[in-house]
Design a protein around this motif. Structure first.
Motif, mmCIF file in Angstrom:
data_model
loop_
_atom_site.group_PDB
_atom_site.id
_atom_site.type_symbol
_atom_site.label_atom_id
_atom_site.label_comp_id
_atom_site.label_asym_id
_atom_site.label_seq_id
_atom_site.Cartn_x
_atom_site.Cartn_y
_atom_site.Cartn_z
ATOM 1 N N ASN A 23 0.806 -1.201 0.000
ATOM 2 C CA ASN A 23 0.000 0.000 0.000
ATOM 3 C C ASN A 23 0.845 1.259 0.000
ATOM 4 N N ASP A 124 -4.066 -8.838 -6.798
ATOM 5 C CA ASP A 124 -3.971 -7.515 -6.172
ATOM 6 C C ASP A 124 -3.164 -6.556 -7.035
ATOM 7 N N TYR A 127 -5.313 -5.462 -9.904
ATOM 8 C CA TYR A 127 -6.319 -4.519 -9.409
ATOM 9 C C TYR A 127 -5.700 -3.139 -9.203
ATOM 10 N N GLN A 128 -4.495 -3.104 -8.605
ATOM 11 C CA GLN A 128 -3.815 -1.822 -8.375
ATOM 12 C C GLN A 128 -3.496 -1.135 -9.689
ATOM 13 N N LYS A 129 -3.033 -1.888 -10.683
ATOM 14 C CA LYS A 129 -2.734 -1.297 -11.996
ATOM 15 C C LYS A 129 -4.007 -0.743 -12.630
ATOM 16 N N SER A 130 -5.116 -1.439 -12.461
ATOM 17 C CA SER A 130 -6.400 -0.957 -12.971
ATOM 18 C C SER A 130 -6.812 0.332 -12.257
ATOM 19 N N ALA A 131 -6.631 0.364 -10.938
ATOM 20 C CA ALA A 131 -6.958 1.566 -10.170
ATOM 21 C C ALA A 131 -6.064 2.738 -10.578
ATOM 22 N N GLU A 132 -4.787 2.470 -10.824
ATOM 23 C CA GLU A 132 -3.875 3.525 -11.279
ATOM 24 C C GLU A 132 -4.312 4.079 -12.623
ATOM 25 N N ASN A 134 -7.233 4.371 -13.568
ATOM 26 C CA ASN A 134 -8.423 5.181 -13.329
ATOM 27 C C ASN A 134 -8.151 6.390 -12.441
ATOM 28 N N SER A 136 -5.991 6.553 -9.540
ATOM 29 C CA SER A 136 -5.467 6.357 -8.185
ATOM 30 C C SER A 136 -3.972 6.655 -8.167
#
Length: 174
Positions: A23, A124, A127-132, A134, A136
């Protein structure tokens, strides 16, 4: 046979379940980065290339090939999976790092951190790469926080052996 398989499974689950949580955001200035600091990567525009004749990725001439941290750094940052991959299959690990460098257009330090995070927990990481993508904040997977390092050592030295001992004693009663 069943006992040894069960013990191995419990040990791996216990060790991997308590790998440091990913995180850390790149803006974090209170983090500790031991076993080497993230080095400035290859200059922009000098990406690895794919050699079709050998079917391998080839580092750019300006890439010195030095990782930002060693295999123990991978163990402390991301748990046993990337450590095992780095020590048992260094060529495959290098190919994965070079491929990520080429496809994502990042330096060796960022590619190393991302490959370690992906090897530790691919879902995970994805998911983090997807959030980035978008909006994040971008996670810096090369940073090792003091708290994460301390917790990893505590789990490795004290808790995991205690869990394994308990399982061995329980299984031996059957």
């Amino acid at each position: 046979m069943i006992k040894s398989t069960l013990l191995l499974l419990v040990a791996l689950c216990a060790a991997n379940a308590f790998a440091p949580v990913q995180n850390g955001v790149s803006r974090d200035t209170t983090a500790l980065n031991i076993f080497g600091k993230a080095k400035a990567g290859a200059k922009s525009g000098s990406k690895p290339t794919f050699d079709a004749s050998t079917e391998e990725w080839v580092a750019a001439p300006s890439d010195d090939g030095a990782y930002p941290y060693d295999a123990v750094g991978s163990l402390l940052r991301h748990g046993p999976a990337p450590f095992i991959k780095r020590t048992t299959n260094p060529k495959g690990y290098e190919q994965a790092v070079l491929e990520y460098m080429a496809k994502a257009g990042v330096d060796r330090a960022e590619a190393t951190g991302n490959m370690d995070a992906k090897l530790n927990n691919a879902m995970d990481w994805a998911y983090q790469k997807s959030a980035e993508a978008n909006g994040s904040p971008k996670v810096d997977y090369t940073v090792l926080k003091q708290k994460d390092a301390a917790l990893s050592v505590i789990w490795a030295v004290f808790i995991t052996p205690l869990v394994v001992k308990t399982v061995v004693e329980t299984v031996s009663q059957f």
